[in-house]
Write an enzyme that holds these catalytic residues in place. Structure first.
Site, PDB file in Angstrom:
ATOM      1  N   ARG A  71      -2.052  -3.244 -17.987  1.00  0.00           N
ATOM      2  CA  ARG A  71      -3.869  -2.252 -18.036  1.00  0.00           C
ATOM      3  C   ARG A  71      -3.590  -1.627 -16.965  1.00  0.00           C
ATOM      4  NH1 ARG A  71      -6.449  -5.371 -21.236  1.00  0.00           N
ATOM      5  NH2 ARG A  71      -8.545  -4.490 -21.359  1.00  0.00           N
ATOM      6  N   TYR A 128       1.206  -1.220  -0.022  1.00  0.00           N
ATOM      7  CA  TYR A 128      -0.091   0.125  -0.288  1.00  0.00           C
ATOM      8  C   TYR A 128       0.879   1.689   0.472  1.00  0.00           C
ATOM      9  CZ  TYR A 128      -5.075  -0.928   0.684  1.00  0.00           C
ATOM     10  OH  TYR A 128      -6.421  -1.050  -0.467  1.00  0.00           O
ATOM     11  N   GLU A 131      -1.282   5.018  -0.813  1.00  0.00           N
ATOM     12  CA  GLU A 131      -1.170   5.712  -0.799  1.00  0.00           C
ATOM     13  C   GLU A 131      -0.610   7.281  -0.701  1.00  0.00           C
ATOM     14  OE1 GLU A 131      -5.689   5.579   1.107  1.00  0.00           O
ATOM     15  OE2 GLU A 131      -5.710   3.760   0.576  1.00  0.00           O
ATOM     16  N   LYS A 139      -2.510   0.029 -25.015  1.00  0.00           N
ATOM     17  CA  LYS A 139      -3.171  -0.387 -26.470  1.00  0.00           C
ATOM     18  C   LYS A 139      -2.192  -0.459 -27.298  1.00  0.00           C
ATOM     19  CE  LYS A 139      -8.036   1.182 -25.379  1.00  0.00           C
ATOM     20  NZ  LYS A 139      -8.452   2.248 -24.088  1.00  0.00           N
ATOM     21  N   THR A 160      -4.479   5.391 -21.540  1.00  0.00           N
ATOM     22  CA  THR A 160      -4.225   3.978 -21.448  1.00  0.00           C
ATOM     23  C   THR A 160      -2.908   3.313 -21.485  1.00  0.00           C
ATOM     24  OG1 THR A 160      -5.661   2.757 -22.558  1.00  0.00           O
ATOM     25  CG2 THR A 160      -6.842   3.049 -21.209  1.00  0.00           C
ATOM     26  N   ASP A 180      -7.595  12.949 -24.548  1.00  0.00           N
ATOM     27  CA  ASP A 180      -7.582  11.896 -24.274  1.00  0.00           C
ATOM     28  C   ASP A 180      -7.144  10.789 -25.500  1.00  0.00           C
ATOM     29  OD1 ASP A 180      -8.174   8.816 -23.991  1.00  0.00           O
ATOM     30  OD2 ASP A 180      -9.813   9.006 -23.722  1.00  0.00           O
TER      31      ASP A 180
HETATM   32  N1  DSN Z   1     -12.674  -0.142 -24.632  1.00  0.00           N
HETATM   33  C1  DSN Z   1     -11.728   0.895 -24.907  1.00  0.00           C
HETATM   34  C2  DSN Z   1     -11.335   0.416 -26.461  1.00  0.00           C
HETATM   35  O1  DSN Z   1     -11.725  -1.189 -26.821  1.00  0.00           O
HETATM   36  O2  DSN Z   1     -11.874   1.021 -27.482  1.00  0.00           O
HETATM   37  C3  DSN Z   1     -11.828   2.090 -24.942  1.00  0.00           C
HETATM   38  O3  DSN Z   1     -11.368   3.152 -23.616  1.00  0.00           O
END
Ligand code: DSN
Length: 415
Positions: free
Chosen positions: A232, A51, A53, A226, A223, A197
């Protein structure tokens, strides 16, 4: 002390099954990828036990000697890779990261303007079923139904009418380069904070295969799993002026302890993205997407916007006599994984829309090149005519499996 295969054979077998599936199939979901062995190791480490925080040097728990250093590495690498003033690497995933920006910039009821989900936006860009659409006054823009492109005259008119406090640029299903300067100009005109984003294109931005939003945005969310090819997770990057508000919104505003194993995985992935090889990778993703787009268009699929500048392709499959859902399910049986997706101005419902979305980040991680995309486009074509023939689909799945076996998959030990 027993390893997983002894301690819990059921879970072990299921993980092994997924590993096999990821190896044997063409994984073309535009938001997925294969992380390296190194990222997997960091993510599966003892850091999950800790932890922490708070932020570096200001924690609410003792024993942070290694955690502070790990978080510091992730922050420094993020800043270096993207040229950002400030980075927060604690957000759990893309949706909480975006929500933190709402919290840092608005009060409930204030106006946000983002891209509508059916036109390629994200739930958290103000779509009505999301908290962002229910707790805020969400105004949604779309794309031009004919061209499939963002129309900045329409977006500007909408912004002048509604004067959002927060303007969001970025998409989950937009195959073209986004003009961040145009969004900046609109944000300035109406006095909005600009959030970009860049979740889908972060790896392309990192590898210089897509223009960077950093010089234009007040805040950038992404994120990490990708095109960036990390675990993740998510990050926020912003100007110095916004740093305090962003950090406060993430913790203690929305979250408790950060997921330190994920932070370590992000640090490793960012280290990989800082190498020249990653730039080659990012450019190859785009070359592959363009080669695939050409092949698919040649087979009579209707590509939204006519092609792609990035890693993804959005196509209307109804001119080929299919619906998105039936087609993506048939593709899955043939060993090709993508997702059904709405297309701009879709007359069909989101649960069975007109299109599919596919991307080339995963197959490029396996070393596939333009000539391989031609073969893949041929399979897409073939599956249309055999979509209700289970035996024929299984035969294609066998061919796909044989084809994939020639391409090692990062993080997967099957050879
Ligand atoms: N769910 C994601 C996607 O597949 O594009 C976006 O966050």
């Amino acid at each position: 002390m027993r390893p997983l295969h002894e301690a819990d054979p059921k879970v072990f077998e299921l993980i092994k099954g997924e590993e096999r599936r990821e190896f044997d199939n063409l994984r073309m979901i535009a938001s997925e990828n294969y992380v390296s062995r190194a990222v997997l190791e960091a993510t599966g480490s003892v850091l999950t036990n800790k932890y922490s925080e708070g932020y570096i040097g200001r924690r609410y728990y003792e024993g942070q000697q290694f955690i502070d250093a790990i978080e510091g590495l992730a922050i420094e690498r993020a800043k270096k890779l993207f040229g950002a003033d400030h980075a927060n690497v604690q957000t759990y995933s893309g949706s909480p990261a975006n929500l933190a920006v709402y919290m840092a910039t608005m009060k409930p009821g204030d106006t946000v303007m983002g891209m509508a989900l059916p036109d390629g936006g994200h739930l958290t860009h103000g779509w009505r079923v999301s908290a962002t659409g229910q707790w805020f006054n969400a105004v949604q823009y779309g794309v031009d139904p004919e061209s499939g492109l963002l129309d900045f005259n329409v977006i500007r008119e909408l912004a002048l009418k509604h004067r959002p406090k927060l303007l969001i640029a970025g998409a989950t299903a937009y195959p073209r380069i986004i003009d961040f300067a145009a969004f900046r100009a609109i944000a300035d005109e109406v006095g909005a904070t600009l959030l970009v984003d860049m979740a889908h294109i972060a790896g392309l931005v990192a590898g210089k295969a897509h223009p960077s939003p950093i010089p234009y945005a007040d805040v950038v969310s992404t994120t990490t799993h990708k095109t960036l090819r990390g675990p993740r997770g998510a990050m926020l990057m912003c100007t110095e002026a916004m740093a305090k508000d962003i950090d406060k919104a993430v913790f203690p505003g929305l979250q408790g302890g950060p997921h330190n194993h994920t932070t370590a995985g992000i640090a490793v992935a960012l280290g990989e993205a800082l190498t020249p090889a990653f730039q080659d990778y990012a450019h190859q993703i785009v070359k592959n997407a363009q080669a695939l787009a050409k092949g698919l268009a040649g087979h009579g699929f209707r590509l939204i916007s006519g092609g792609t500048d990035n890693h993804l392709i959005l196509m209307d499959v109804t001119p080929r006599g299919m619906t998105g859902k039936a087609y993506s399910q048939a593709l899955d049986k043939a060993g090709i994984e993508c997702n059904y997706n709405t297309v701009p101005n879709d007359p069909r419902k989101p649960f069975d829309p007109s299109g599919i979305r596919l991307g080339t980040a995963g197959v490029t991680s396996r070393g596939m090149k333009e000539s391989d995309m031609v073969k893949i486009a041929d399979w897409f074509n073939q599956v249309v005519s055999i979509h209700d023939d289970e035996a024929a689909l299984a035969k294609v799945a066998g061919e796909v499996r044989e084809f994939c076996a020639a391409f090692p998959a990062p993080g997967i030990s099957i050879k």
